[in-house]
Design a protein around this motif. Structure first.
Motif, mmCIF file in Angstrom:
data_model
loop_
_atom_site.group_PDB
_atom_site.id
_atom_site.type_symbol
_atom_site.label_atom_id
_atom_site.label_comp_id
_atom_site.label_asym_id
_atom_site.label_seq_id
_atom_site.Cartn_x
_atom_site.Cartn_y
_atom_site.Cartn_z
ATOM 1 N N TYR A 320 0.755 -1.118 0.005
ATOM 2 C CA TYR A 320 -0.114 0.013 -0.078
ATOM 3 C C TYR A 320 0.844 1.284 -0.070
ATOM 4 C CZ TYR A 320 -4.110 -2.828 0.976
ATOM 5 O OH TYR A 320 -4.942 -3.873 0.869
ATOM 6 N N ARG A 322 4.027 1.300 -0.730
ATOM 7 C CA ARG A 322 4.637 1.282 -2.235
ATOM 8 C C ARG A 322 3.710 1.953 -3.169
ATOM 9 N NH1 ARG A 322 7.908 -4.106 -2.427
ATOM 10 N NH2 ARG A 322 9.550 -3.975 -1.060
ATOM 11 N N ALA A 323 2.551 1.414 -3.302
ATOM 12 C CA ALA A 323 1.634 1.953 -4.291
ATOM 13 C C ALA A 323 1.539 3.636 -4.113
ATOM 14 C CB ALA A 323 0.352 1.321 -4.166
ATOM 15 N N ALA A 324 1.591 3.873 -3.060
ATOM 16 C CA ALA A 324 1.188 5.240 -2.756
ATOM 17 C C ALA A 324 2.436 6.155 -3.243
ATOM 18 C CB ALA A 324 0.817 5.663 -1.283
ATOM 19 N N LYS A 325 3.643 5.736 -2.884
ATOM 20 C CA LYS A 325 4.728 6.078 -3.425
ATOM 21 C C LYS A 325 4.886 6.239 -4.911
ATOM 22 C CE LYS A 325 7.585 5.526 0.732
ATOM 23 N NZ LYS A 325 8.742 4.733 1.654
ATOM 24 N N SER A 326 4.750 5.215 -5.425
ATOM 25 C CA SER A 326 4.697 4.949 -6.955
ATOM 26 C C SER A 326 3.708 5.978 -7.591
ATOM 27 C CB SER A 326 4.357 3.647 -7.326
ATOM 28 O OG SER A 326 3.050 3.410 -7.493
ATOM 29 N N LEU A 327 2.554 6.367 -6.829
ATOM 30 C CA LEU A 327 1.721 7.309 -7.459
ATOM 31 C C LEU A 327 2.149 8.712 -7.341
ATOM 32 C CD1 LEU A 327 -1.423 5.299 -6.435
ATOM 33 C CD2 LEU A 327 -0.563 5.506 -8.778
ATOM 34 N N GLY A 328 3.299 8.839 -6.422
ATOM 35 C CA GLY A 328 3.639 10.322 -6.353
ATOM 36 C C GLY A 328 3.642 10.940 -5.284
ATOM 37 N N ALA A 329 3.337 9.961 -3.943
ATOM 38 C CA ALA A 329 3.192 10.453 -2.627
ATOM 39 C C ALA A 329 4.756 10.539 -1.840
ATOM 40 C CB ALA A 329 2.219 9.987 -1.806
ATOM 41 N N ASN A 330 5.009 11.532 -1.162
ATOM 42 C CA ASN A 330 6.342 11.307 -0.641
ATOM 43 C C ASN A 330 5.991 10.616 0.714
ATOM 44 O OD1 ASN A 330 4.932 13.232 1.281
ATOM 45 N ND2 ASN A 330 6.084 14.921 0.457
ATOM 46 N N THR A 333 3.083 11.961 3.156
ATOM 47 C CA THR A 333 1.796 11.584 2.604
ATOM 48 C C THR A 333 1.335 10.120 2.538
ATOM 49 O OG1 THR A 333 2.488 13.629 1.364
ATOM 50 C CG2 THR A 333 0.416 12.578 0.620
ATOM 51 N N ALA A 334 2.239 9.190 2.018
ATOM 52 C CA ALA A 334 2.143 8.108 1.932
ATOM 53 C C ALA A 334 1.484 7.445 3.222
ATOM 54 C CB ALA A 334 3.324 7.346 1.508
ATOM 55 N N LYS A 337 -1.808 9.427 4.431
ATOM 56 C CA LYS A 337 -2.982 9.295 3.743
ATOM 57 C C LYS A 337 -3.439 7.811 3.407
ATOM 58 C CE LYS A 337 -4.711 13.396 2.626
ATOM 59 N NZ LYS A 337 -4.377 14.210 1.487
ATOM 60 N N VAL A 338 -2.345 6.905 3.627
ATOM 61 C CA VAL A 338 -2.630 5.514 3.148
ATOM 62 C C VAL A 338 -2.202 4.646 4.454
ATOM 63 C CG1 VAL A 338 -1.886 3.638 1.616
ATOM 64 C CG2 VAL A 338 -2.309 5.891 0.732
ATOM 65 N N PHE B 58 12.005 0.678 -5.025
ATOM 66 C CA PHE B 58 11.598 0.125 -3.421
ATOM 67 C C PHE B 58 12.993 -0.556 -3.266
ATOM 68 C CE2 PHE B 58 7.417 0.798 -5.562
ATOM 69 C CZ PHE B 58 7.232 1.666 -4.742
ATOM 70 N N HIS B 79 8.786 8.368 -5.375
ATOM 71 C CA HIS B 79 7.791 9.215 -5.693
ATOM 72 C C HIS B 79 8.168 10.177 -6.671
ATOM 73 C CE1 HIS B 79 9.693 11.398 -2.317
ATOM 74 N NE2 HIS B 79 9.098 12.519 -2.659
ATOM 75 N N PHE B 87 0.242 -3.355 -8.871
ATOM 76 C CA PHE B 87 0.878 -4.450 -7.776
ATOM 77 C C PHE B 87 0.274 -5.874 -8.020
ATOM 78 C CE2 PHE B 87 2.259 -0.250 -6.311
ATOM 79 C CZ PHE B 87 3.563 -0.860 -5.814
ATOM 80 N N PHE B 93 -6.196 1.082 -2.192
ATOM 81 C CA PHE B 93 -6.390 1.615 -0.888
ATOM 82 C C PHE B 93 -7.563 1.293 -0.467
ATOM 83 C CE2 PHE B 93 -3.496 4.916 -2.770
ATOM 84 C CZ PHE B 93 -2.268 4.229 -2.396
ATOM 85 N N HIS B 95 -9.390 1.976 2.304
ATOM 86 C CA HIS B 95 -10.504 3.120 2.764
ATOM 87 C C HIS B 95 -10.871 4.114 1.908
ATOM 88 C CE1 HIS B 95 -6.181 4.344 3.104
ATOM 89 N NE2 HIS B 95 -6.600 5.400 3.186
ATOM 90 N N PHE B 104 -5.835 10.026 -6.056
ATOM 91 C CA PHE B 104 -4.800 10.258 -5.143
ATOM 92 C C PHE B 104 -3.592 10.547 -5.941
ATOM 93 C CE2 PHE B 104 -1.068 8.514 -2.907
ATOM 94 C CZ PHE B 104 -1.328 8.889 -1.720
ATOM 95 N N ARG B 109 -0.101 15.602 -6.678
ATOM 96 C CA ARG B 109 0.529 16.484 -7.629
ATOM 97 C C ARG B 109 -0.183 17.796 -7.970
ATOM 98 N NH1 ARG B 109 1.254 11.553 -9.403
ATOM 99 N NH2 ARG B 109 3.276 11.146 -10.512
#
Lengths: 423, 364
Positions: A320, A322-330, A333-334, A337-338, B58, B79, B87, B93, B95, B104, B109
Motif C-alpha cells: 500500500y 509502495r503503491a502510494a509512493k509510486s503514485l507520487g506521494a512522498n 503523505t504515503a 493518507k494511506v 523500492f 515518488h 501491484f 487503498f 479506505h 490520489f 500532484r
C-alpha cells in the motif's frame, strides 16, 4: 404410502419424511449438539456467575439497599410515619416509647452501633449519639422522651429525628447523592458545601488522567508497533519479547521501580543534579503526584496499546505504501493518507483498552499517586476497606461502570465498534 | 549491450544482493525502448521481481546504474520517478472509494478539481468502469479491482508502467480476457510497459519482447516467436513450451548443420545453436508438434520409437514414446479425422527436419 417428503403446497409447512415439520425435526437434531456444547461451557459459566456476576449484582444492589434501619428499629419506623419534621417539633412520647423498645432490643443484639454508623453517613455525630445512649437505655423509665433527652440533648432536636425518618425506607438514593457530592436536607436535594466536595472532582480527574495516559501510550506505542510490524520476523520477535517482558514482572515491582527512579533522592533527580540541569536544593518532585501516576501508568499500560496496534499493522501490506509512493506521494503523505487510516482500527482497540483499564486502575495510583494523583478507584477502595461505607462504595462503583458504558456507547457511535480489531 | 541512447529504461551492469553473500541479480544489462511492452519472465527466485523493484525505486541497486530517459535514477526516490505501477493483489487503498483511489496521484500532484474529475472519468471509461467510481474496492470483483489498479497506474499519464504479476490472482478465463485488455491499452496509449510474470502464456500473448530470467541472469531476450522457435539455450527451450530432450555428443560440424550421436549409437542431424565443438556434449531440443509419426516421405532424421501411451486430447493426440533411451519423448499428432492404426506397444518410425532440432548446451 404418503411418507415422502411432503409437498409444501398443502399447508405451507415443509415436512420431513415421517410427517413432522422439518424445522421441528432440525431443532431436535441440533438439540443434542447444543446440549453438549452447553455442558462444555457449564463449569466456566458457573464460575463466572458465582465469582463475577453475583458479586457485581450484589454490589449494585448495595448502592440502594437500606434495610438496616427498618430491621433494627421497626416499631420506631412505623411510629415515625405520623410525625412531620416540618412541624418544627420533636416527635411525641409514643415515638420515644417505640424507639426505647427497639433500642433496648438492638442494644441486646449489639446492633445499635451499626445503625449509628449507618446514620452517621447522613449526619455526622449520630454514631457517637447511639454509642453513648447504649447502656443508659436499659435503665430508662417512662416517660422516655425526657429519659432520652437526659442522656443527650440531641435526642430532643428535630434534625436527629428527621435523619432517622429520612433513612427509614428500605431503599435509598442517599449513597448516589453522596457519590455526586449532594445530600438530602429538610429542604430537598442540595450540593454539599464547596469545601466538602470530592467525588465529582475525583471522577473528573480520573477521566482526565485516563485520557492523558491513553494519549501518551498512543504517542509512545505507535512508533514501536510500526517498527515491530515492519521489521523482519526474527528481529521483530526479539523486540516483541521486550514489549512483553513487563508482563512477566510483578506489577508492584514495576511500580516500586518508578518510586526508586522518580523520588527526590532517586536516580533521575541524581542524574539531573549531576549534569547540572537541576539545583541540588530544588530537586524535582516527580513522585506522589499526578506526574508520577501518569508516568508509571503509561509504562504499565503501554503493552496494551502496542499489541492491538501491532496486530493490525501486521496485516497492512507494505504494497500500500509502495503503491502510494509510486503514485507520487512522498513518505509523509504515503504514511498519513494511506498507512495511518488503515491503522485506525488498531488505535481504536488500543485506546479503548488502555482507557478502560486506566479508569479503574487502583494499585499504581495508590502507590505513586500521593494525594493529587489518586483515582476514584482509590476512594472506592477506601470506603470498602477503611470507612466500611459499602453503600457509598457501591454507588461510586455503579457510577463508574455506567460512565464506562456510556463512553463505550459514544465511542461506538463515533468510531464504530466493528472498526476495532484486536488481532 | 550497445550504448543505446534514447532508451526509455536502461539497466547498466546492475547487480543486487540482499545478504552480501549471494547475488540475486548478476550483472544485468538491458535496454527497453520507448513504447515497448517488455516482459520479464522466469521462475520464482529468478530475480525478475527484484529488477522491477529496483526500477520502481523500492530496492536500491547494489551496483550499477539504472537510467530512465537517460537520467540516472539510483538516487531519485520512488515518488519522484513518475512511474505507474500495478501491484500483485492490486494494493488498492481499501479506505478510499474507486474515484478517490484514482484521485490520489492527481491530488499529490496538486491538480485542480475539475481536471482531476475529467481525468478520473476518462481513466474509468477506458477500463469500462465508469459507473463504479463511488464503490469501495472491497465491493468489486477481482477483475474489476484489477482494472481499477490499471486505471490508477495510468491516470497521471506516466510514460512507464510497471506490472508485477497483476493477473496472478484471477481465474483462467478472466486472466485471458485481461491480457487482451492490457495489450489493447498499451497499443492505444503507447506507454512503455515492463511486465513481470512467471506465466509463459501471458508473456507470449502480450509482449513485444520477452526477457527470460533464471538465476539472476537474462537467459534470452527475444520477441515471443523467436523465443519459441529458436531458444538460445536448454533452459529457455525447457521453460517455454513443451520440449523433447535428447542428450548426445557432437561428432561432426559443417554446412550449417551438425551431427550428434545419441544413446544407442543413433546419429541425428541438428541445428548447431549453442555447442562448444566436435566431441562436446550437447542436448538436442525438439518441439513435440514438429515430429512426424510414420512420415510419408523420408525426413532428415528418421528413428524408430516404441509407443508407451496414447492420450486423446480432442484437437490432437499426445503420444508418449521411448526414443533413443528417452521414455518421455512426446509427439503431438494433429487430429485430422483419419484413423491411425497405432496402439501402445507398437514400434513405429518417426522423423523430423534437421532445422527443427536445436543442439543446445548440455543439461542433466
Amino acid at each position: 404410502m404418503s411418507s415422502t417428503i411432503s409437498d409444501p403446497a398443502s399447508d405451507g409447512v415443509v415436512r420431513a419424511a415421517d410427517g413432522t415439520p422439518l424445522k421441528q425435526r432440525l431443532n431436535r437434531a441440533l438439540r443434542r449438539e447444543k446440549l453438549r456444547s452447553f455442558l462444555l461451557i457449564l463449569p466456566l459459566l458457573a464460575f463466572i456467575v458465582l465469582s463475577f456476576i453475583m458479586p457485581i449484582a450484589d454490589m449494585l444492589f448495595r448502592s440502594v439497599e437500606n434495610q438496616i434501619v427498618e430491621e433494627t428499629i421497626p416499631l420506631t419506623v412505623v411510629a415515625l410515619k405520623e410525625w412531620d419534621p416540618a412541624s418544627g417539633e420533636a416527635p411525641g412520647e409514643e415515638v420515644f416509647a417505640a424507639f426505647h423498645a427497639d433500642f433496648v432490643q438492638a442494644f441486646k443484639d449489639k446492633k445499635h452501633t451499626r445503625l449509628g454508623l449507618r446514620l452517621n453517613y447522613d449526619e455526622p455525630g449520630m454514631s457517637g449519639l447511639f454509642r453513648k445512649t447504649g447502656r443508659p437505655s436499659t435503665k430508662m423509665q417512662p416517660p422516655y422522651k425526657e429519659a432520652f433527652i437526659k442522656v443527650d440533648e440531641d435526642w430532643g432536636t428535630v434534625e436527629t429525628w428527621a435523619v432517622i425518618k429520612q433513612a427509614s425506607p428500605a431503599y435509598t438514593d442517599g449513597y448516589f447523592l453522596n457519590a455526586v457530592d449532594a445530600h438530602r436536607t429538610a429542604k430537598g436535594i442540595e450540593m454539599v458545601p464547596e469545601n466538602e466536595r470530592i467525588y465529582l472532582f475525583l471522577f473528573g480527574r480520573t477521566m482526565f488522567l485516563s485520557i492523558v495516559i491513553t494519549m501518551s501510550c498512543l504517542l509512545l506505542g505507535y512508533p514501536i508497533a510500526f517498527l515491530l510490524a515492519s521489521l523482519p520476523l526474527r528481529s521483530s520477535n526479539m523486540l516483541m519479547i521486550l514489549v512483553l517482558l513487563p508482563f512477566w514482572t510483578s506489577l508492584l515491582v514495576r511500580t516500586s521501580a518508578w518510586k526508586v527512579l522518580l523520588q527526590q533522592q532517586g536516580v533521575v533527580n541524581d542524574f539531573l543534579v549531576w549534569i547540572g540541569l537541576v539545583n541540588d536544593a530544588d530537586r524535582l518532585i516527580m513522585i506522589n503526584n499526578q506526574f508520577g501516576t501518569i508516568v508509571a501508568m503509561t509504562h504499565i499500560l503501554l503493552p496494551f496499546m502496542i499489541l492491538p496496534l501491532f496486530s493490525v499493522m501486521k496485516t497492512i501490506s507494505p504494497n500500500y505504501v509502495r503503491a502510494a509512493k509510486s503514485l507520487g506521494a512522498n513518505d509523509w503523505t504515503a504514511f498519513w493518507k494511506v498507512y495511518f487510516p488503515q491503522s485506525i482500527p488498531g488505535i481504536g482497540a488500543g485506546a479503548i483498552l488502555v482507557f478502560i483499564l486506566s479508569i479503574g486502575y487502583y494499585i499504581t495510583p495508590e502507590l505513586v499517586g500521593g494525594t493529587s494523583g489518586i483515582f476514584i478507584s482509590n476512594r472506592i477502595a477506601y470506603h470498602i476497606s477503611t470507612s466500611l461505607n459499602w453503600g457509598l462504595a457501591a454507588a461510586l462503583g455503579t457510577i463508574l461502570l455506567a460512565l464506562v458504558m456510556l463512553l463505550f456507547y459514544v465511542y461506538d457511535k463515533i468510531v464504530g465498534i466493528d472498526n476495532v480489531k484486536l488481532g | 549491450m550497445s550504448e543505446n541512447r534514447g532508451a526509455a529504461v536502461r539497466y547498466d551492469s546492475v547487480q543486487k544482493s540482499y545478504d552480501g553473500e549471494t547475488l540475486v541479480v548478476k550483472n544485468l544489462n538491458l535496454d527497453i525502448a520507448r513504447g515497448e511492452f517488455l516482459t520479464m519472465l522466469g521462475p520464482s527466485g529468478s530475480g525478475k521481481t527484484t529488477c522491477l523493484m529496483m526500477l520502481a525505486g523500492f530496492e536500491p541497486a547494489t551496483h550499477g546504474e539504472i537510467y530512465l530517459n537517460d537520467n540516472p535514477i539510483n538516487n531519485v526516490p520512488p515518488h519522484k520517478r513518475g512511474i505507474g505501477m500495478v501491484f500483485q493483489n492490486y494494493a488498492l487503498f481499501p479506505h478510499m472509494s474507486v474515484a478517490e483511489n484514482l484521485a490520489f496521484p492527481l491530488q499529490v500532484r496538486g491538480m485542480d478539481k475539475s481536471e482531476q474529475e475529467s481525468r478520473i472519468k476518462r481513466a474509468l471509461d477506458m477500463v469500462e468502469l465508469g459507473a463504479f467510481g463511488s464503490r469501495r474496492p472491497a465491493q468489486l470483483s477481482g477483475g474489476q479491482q484489477q482494472r481499477v489498479a490499471v486505471a490508477r497506474a495510468l491516470v497521471f499519464d506516466p510514460e512507464l508502467v510497471l506490472m508485477d504479476e497483476p493477473l496472478g490472482a484471477l481465474d483462467k478465463q478472466l486472466r485471458e480476457q485481461m491480457q487482451y485488455e492490457i495489450k489493447h491499452i498499451h497499443d492505444n496509449l503507447g506507454v512503455t510497459i515492463v511486465y513481470v510474470t512467471h506465466d509463459q502464456t501471458e508473456a507470449l500473448t502480450m509482449s513485444d519482447r520477452v526477457a527470460v530470467f533464471n538465476d539472476g541472469v537474462i537467459q534470452q531476450l527475444s520477441p515471443p516467436d523467436m523465443l519459441y522457435e529458436s531458444p538460445q539455450n536448454s533452459f529457455v527451450a525447457q521453460f517455454i513450451g513443451e520440449n523433447n530432450k535428447l542428450n548426445g555428443n557432437v561428432t561432426e560440424i559443417g554446412g550449417g548443420e551438425c551431427m550428434v550421436e545419441v544413446a544407442g549409437g543413433i546419429k541425428l542431424r541438428a541445428d548447431p545453436v549453442n555447442i562448444a565443438g566436435i566431441g562436446s556434449k550437447t542436448t538436442l531440443s525438439l518441439r513435440p508438434e514438429r515430429v512426424e509419426l510414420q512420415p510419408e516421405k523420408p525426413m532428415d532424421n528418421m528413428v524408430d520409437g516404441k509407443i508407451e501411451e496414447l492420450i486423446y486430447l480432442g484437437d490432437h493426440i499426445r503420444v508418449r514414446m521411448s526414443v533413443a533411451g528417452n521414455s518421455e519423448f512426446v509427439v503431438k499428432v494433429r487430429n485430422r479425422g483419419e484413423r491411425r492404426k497405432i496402439a501402445a506397444g507398437d514400434i513405429v518410425p518417426i522423423g523430423w527436419a534437421a532445422g527443427d532440432c536445436k543442439a543446445l548446451d548440455a543439461v542433466g
